[in-house]
Design a protein around this motif. Structure first.
Motif, mmCIF file in Angstrom:
data_model
loop_
_atom_site.group_PDB
_atom_site.id
_atom_site.type_symbol
_atom_site.label_atom_id
_atom_site.label_comp_id
_atom_site.label_asym_id
_atom_site.label_seq_id
_atom_site.Cartn_x
_atom_site.Cartn_y
_atom_site.Cartn_z
ATOM 1 N N MET A 185 0.837 -1.204 0.000
ATOM 2 C CA MET A 185 0.000 0.000 0.000
ATOM 3 C C MET A 185 0.868 1.248 0.000
ATOM 4 N N GLN A 186 1.974 1.238 0.719
ATOM 5 C CA GLN A 186 2.869 2.399 0.706
ATOM 6 C C GLN A 186 3.492 2.575 -0.672
ATOM 7 N N GLN A 187 3.826 1.477 -1.334
ATOM 8 C CA GLN A 187 4.343 1.556 -2.701
ATOM 9 C C GLN A 187 3.309 2.182 -3.618
ATOM 10 N N LEU A 188 2.042 1.806 -3.441
ATOM 11 C CA LEU A 188 0.970 2.379 -4.256
ATOM 12 C C LEU A 188 0.841 3.882 -3.973
ATOM 13 N N ARG A 189 0.848 4.248 -2.713
ATOM 14 C CA ARG A 189 0.774 5.685 -2.367
ATOM 15 C C ARG A 189 1.915 6.464 -3.016
ATOM 16 N N ALA A 217 1.654 9.372 -5.902
ATOM 17 C CA ALA A 217 2.207 10.706 -5.632
ATOM 18 C C ALA A 217 3.216 11.122 -6.694
ATOM 19 N N GLN A 218 3.968 10.147 -7.213
ATOM 20 C CA GLN A 218 4.997 10.423 -8.224
ATOM 21 C C GLN A 218 4.459 10.279 -9.653
ATOM 22 N N THR A 219 3.201 9.956 -9.784
ATOM 23 C CA THR A 219 2.562 9.695 -11.075
ATOM 24 C C THR A 219 3.360 8.659 -11.880
ATOM 25 N N ASP A 220 3.805 7.629 -11.192
ATOM 26 C CA ASP A 220 4.520 6.525 -11.829
ATOM 27 C C ASP A 220 3.491 5.451 -12.167
ATOM 28 N N LEU A 223 -8.981 -0.335 -9.483
ATOM 29 C CA LEU A 223 -7.847 0.549 -9.790
ATOM 30 C C LEU A 223 -6.877 -0.136 -10.744
ATOM 31 N N THR A 224 -6.626 -1.411 -10.533
ATOM 32 C CA THR A 224 -5.732 -2.167 -11.418
ATOM 33 C C THR A 224 -6.218 -2.105 -12.854
ATOM 34 N N GLU A 225 -7.497 -2.342 -13.045
ATOM 35 C CA GLU A 225 -8.052 -2.334 -14.404
ATOM 36 C C GLU A 225 -7.964 -0.951 -15.032
ATOM 37 N N GLN A 226 -8.180 0.098 -14.239
ATOM 38 C CA GLN A 226 -8.080 1.456 -14.766
ATOM 39 C C GLN A 226 -6.644 1.768 -15.180
ATOM 40 N N LEU A 227 -5.679 1.223 -14.461
ATOM 41 C CA LEU A 227 -4.264 1.494 -14.741
ATOM 42 C C LEU A 227 -3.658 0.547 -15.781
ATOM 43 N N ARG A 228 -4.372 -0.482 -16.144
ATOM 44 C CA ARG A 228 -3.813 -1.537 -16.998
ATOM 45 C C ARG A 228 -3.216 -1.003 -18.303
ATOM 46 N N SER A 229 -3.812 0.015 -18.903
ATOM 47 C CA SER A 229 -3.319 0.525 -20.188
ATOM 48 C C SER A 229 -2.012 1.309 -20.049
ATOM 49 N N LEU A 230 -1.683 1.726 -18.838
ATOM 50 C CA LEU A 230 -0.453 2.482 -18.542
ATOM 51 C C LEU A 230 -0.363 3.831 -19.254
ATOM 52 N N ASP A 231 -1.432 4.252 -19.916
ATOM 53 C CA ASP A 231 -1.383 5.564 -20.550
ATOM 54 C C ASP A 231 -2.287 6.574 -19.837
ATOM 55 N N GLN A 232 -2.809 6.191 -18.695
ATOM 56 C CA GLN A 232 -3.656 7.089 -17.911
ATOM 57 C C GLN A 232 -3.073 7.248 -16.516
ATOM 58 N N PHE A 264 0.451 0.561 -11.228
ATOM 59 C CA PHE A 264 -0.225 -0.643 -11.717
ATOM 60 C C PHE A 264 0.279 -1.883 -10.974
ATOM 61 N N ARG A 265 1.596 -2.028 -10.878
ATOM 62 C CA ARG A 265 2.172 -3.207 -10.196
ATOM 63 C C ARG A 265 1.731 -3.279 -8.741
ATOM 64 N N ALA A 266 1.758 -2.139 -8.057
ATOM 65 C CA ALA A 266 1.380 -2.124 -6.643
ATOM 66 C C ALA A 266 -0.108 -2.430 -6.472
ATOM 67 N N ALA A 267 -0.955 -1.836 -7.310
ATOM 68 C CA ALA A 267 -2.396 -2.108 -7.224
ATOM 69 C C ALA A 267 -2.677 -3.580 -7.519
ATOM 70 N N HIS A 268 -1.994 -4.124 -8.511
ATOM 71 C CA HIS A 268 -2.177 -5.530 -8.882
ATOM 72 C C HIS A 268 -1.711 -6.456 -7.753
ATOM 73 N N THR A 269 -0.588 -6.129 -7.139
ATOM 74 C CA THR A 269 -0.086 -6.929 -6.018
ATOM 75 C C THR A 269 -1.032 -6.853 -4.828
ATOM 76 N N LEU A 270 -1.514 -5.655 -4.519
ATOM 77 C CA LEU A 270 -2.448 -5.485 -3.412
ATOM 78 C C LEU A 270 -3.725 -6.286 -3.669
#
Length: 117
Positions: free
Chosen positions: A40-44, A48-51, A81-90, A56-62
């Protein structure tokens, strides 16, 4: 607080966790390890860094950790959240991230109460 009460408080499925882990001792063992997980800290940090890739990796792991422990509300929030981030362009949808944060906090409150007793 019993394991069943803990799962009810965090909107999880005790029955599913028990069927997966086979006995209360193992369910107890693994949920006690969850607070030390840093995902969860990795996701936060990633949000915050818009990485996008790290988010995506952190949300998927969580999502996976929550699924393995049958933390249903947290799993569902992380999955969305994982599905929203899956494309990596948003960039992360902040409302979805806030839902994950709320589910995580609810989970941690229940676990901390259970562990303290």
């Amino acid at each position: 607080m019993t394991l069943q009460e803990c799962y009810a408080q965090l909107n999880g499925s005790y029955e599913t966790a028990l069927s997966r882990l086979m006995n209360d001792r193992l369910v107890d063992k693994f949920i006690r390890k969850f607070p030390a997980d840093t995902t969860m800290q990795q996701l936060r940090d990633a949000v915050a860094q818009t990485d996008r890739q790290l988010a995506f990796r952190a949300a998927h792991t969580l999502k996976g950790v929550a699924a393995n422990l049958s933390f249903t509300e947290l799993q569902n929030a992380a999955s969305n959240l994982t599905e929203q981030l899956r494309s990596l362009d948003q960039d992360p949808d902040m409302s979805l991230f806030e839902t994950v944060e709320a589910a995580y906090n609810k989970t941690m409150t229940a676990l901390n109460t259970y562990i303290a007793e």
